[in-house]
Design a protein around this motif. Sequence first.
Motif, mmCIF file in Angstrom:
data_model
loop_
_atom_site.group_PDB
_atom_site.id
_atom_site.type_symbol
_atom_site.label_atom_id
_atom_site.label_comp_id
_atom_site.label_asym_id
_atom_site.label_seq_id
_atom_site.Cartn_x
_atom_site.Cartn_y
_atom_site.Cartn_z
ATOM 1 N N ILE A 427 0.820 -1.207 0.000
ATOM 2 C CA ILE A 427 0.000 0.000 0.000
ATOM 3 C C ILE A 427 0.856 1.261 0.000
ATOM 4 C CG2 ILE A 427 -1.682 1.317 1.341
ATOM 5 C CD1 ILE A 427 -2.876 -1.126 0.014
ATOM 6 N N GLY A 428 0.395 2.272 -0.742
ATOM 7 C CA GLY A 428 0.974 3.607 -0.632
ATOM 8 C C GLY A 428 1.922 3.983 -1.747
ATOM 9 N N ASP A 429 1.992 5.287 -1.999
ATOM 10 C CA ASP A 429 2.955 5.825 -2.958
ATOM 11 C C ASP A 429 4.326 5.928 -2.300
ATOM 12 O OD1 ASP A 429 0.932 6.092 -4.870
ATOM 13 O OD2 ASP A 429 0.412 8.112 -4.155
ATOM 14 N N ASP A 430 5.338 6.229 -3.117
ATOM 15 C CA ASP A 430 6.707 6.281 -2.602
ATOM 16 C C ASP A 430 6.867 7.300 -1.480
ATOM 17 O OD1 ASP A 430 7.200 4.404 -4.532
ATOM 18 O OD2 ASP A 430 8.554 5.650 -5.733
ATOM 19 N N ASP A 431 6.071 8.379 -1.498
ATOM 20 C CA ASP A 431 6.236 9.441 -0.504
ATOM 21 C C ASP A 431 5.345 9.268 0.717
ATOM 22 O OD1 ASP A 431 3.767 9.943 -1.646
ATOM 23 O OD2 ASP A 431 4.132 12.087 -1.995
#
Length: 452
Positions: A427-431
């Motif tokens: 889950i989640g974007d790189d940032d």
Amino acid sequence: MSPLLLTYYGDDLTGSTDVMEALALRGVETALFLDVPTPERLAGFENLRAIGIAGTSRSQTPDWMDANLPPVFRWMAAQRAEIAHYKVCSTFDSAPAVGSIGRALELGRAVFADTPVPIVVGAPQLRRYTAFGELHAAFRGETFRIDRHPVMSRHPVTPMREADLRRHLAAQTSLPVALVDAPSLLSNGGDAAVDAALAAAPGAILIDVLDGTTQAEAGRQLRRLAGRGSRFVVGSSGVEYALAAAWQSAGVIGGTSRFAPLAPRERIAVVSGSCSPTTERQIRHAEAQGFVALALDPRALAAGDAAALDGVASLALGHLGAGRSVVVHTALGPADDIGAELGGPDARHAIGRGLGRLQARLVREAGLDRAVVAGGDTSSHALRELGIFALTPRLPLPDTPGSPVCRAHSDEPGFDELEIAFKGGQIGDDDYFVRLRDGSEGTASARMLHRA
């Protein structure tokens, strides 16, 4: 009549907060408890329409399920909510010996009068889709059949080698599973297709969801089936997305919510037991943006090496004292996965508990009011070391669904009101970690759940 719309048991923590997020975004007041709540605990929350139990069954054996799930299912049945949901991961990863969805389905069906169990897995909001009974999931902008998914086909504990969910379940239960595919679901409103599936007296009915239209119809069918006695449902948070559409259409809920922005913090602490390449990218990005990344040997945690834990804790507290955020990790991607070497689920559970103890110490001694735990199985076991008895929504992140910021409820002042996020491996974007340090805008779109 009960005011509750839903009770649910999440087979891991991040999946449980995923459900809470899906409900909260649509104005359904929800509280997530670590255990079946006492009446006294429930009395501390007002206006609840949904109650969740954060479980660990995704990483447990069928014998563990036999001993632990029926009492929870009986409690859920006694609440008389419209729907009782056994929540599984949207990637459906499971195996006969670990996290058996089939065994959980059997146990729930036995408690809920042996009625056919609806199954809904597709969740377009999470880029998960079921078509003709096969599961597809996105990864870095491309959608894969789950048995060809670059991550889930190689999951270290429960690799998905079969995309047809009925065939996948056949290895876990002897109950027949009927299918209502998308074209049939959309034909004549879906009633005829569902009724035809019921006529064969199946143990369960898998309902395709591949877009908003099929999702809305699936939600209508879930309510229709509940009215016929099939209140126990198995599936991903796609169940809640589908039900929310049906509830809103019927005027049961308003379908909107409002949350205050997340203010920036000078420093936060992240602990991670995830071996996912997604989490690896997030750690490396955070390090490039000023976080200090500290490696912790998972062998030490599995062995209960207190000295190793103390050493990393001292380093982390030093950096936090200097105003820097930290990420303590037991792996940087799949190359660091030593699960086979560790010798089974007990070792993985020990790693989660160890990271939980570490995070508790960092929050307590550094006076933190925001923290993150990464890894689905890790989060489930880590939370129980934090002295928290319930979570409520603090800030859903619609552009990163499945990883909301939660508000902790604890009898210990240092943890009560802690802002904490639990992030599954994929889950989640790189940032993701950087955004939680630097703050996020609120969501505008009914009222926030308040503790009484």
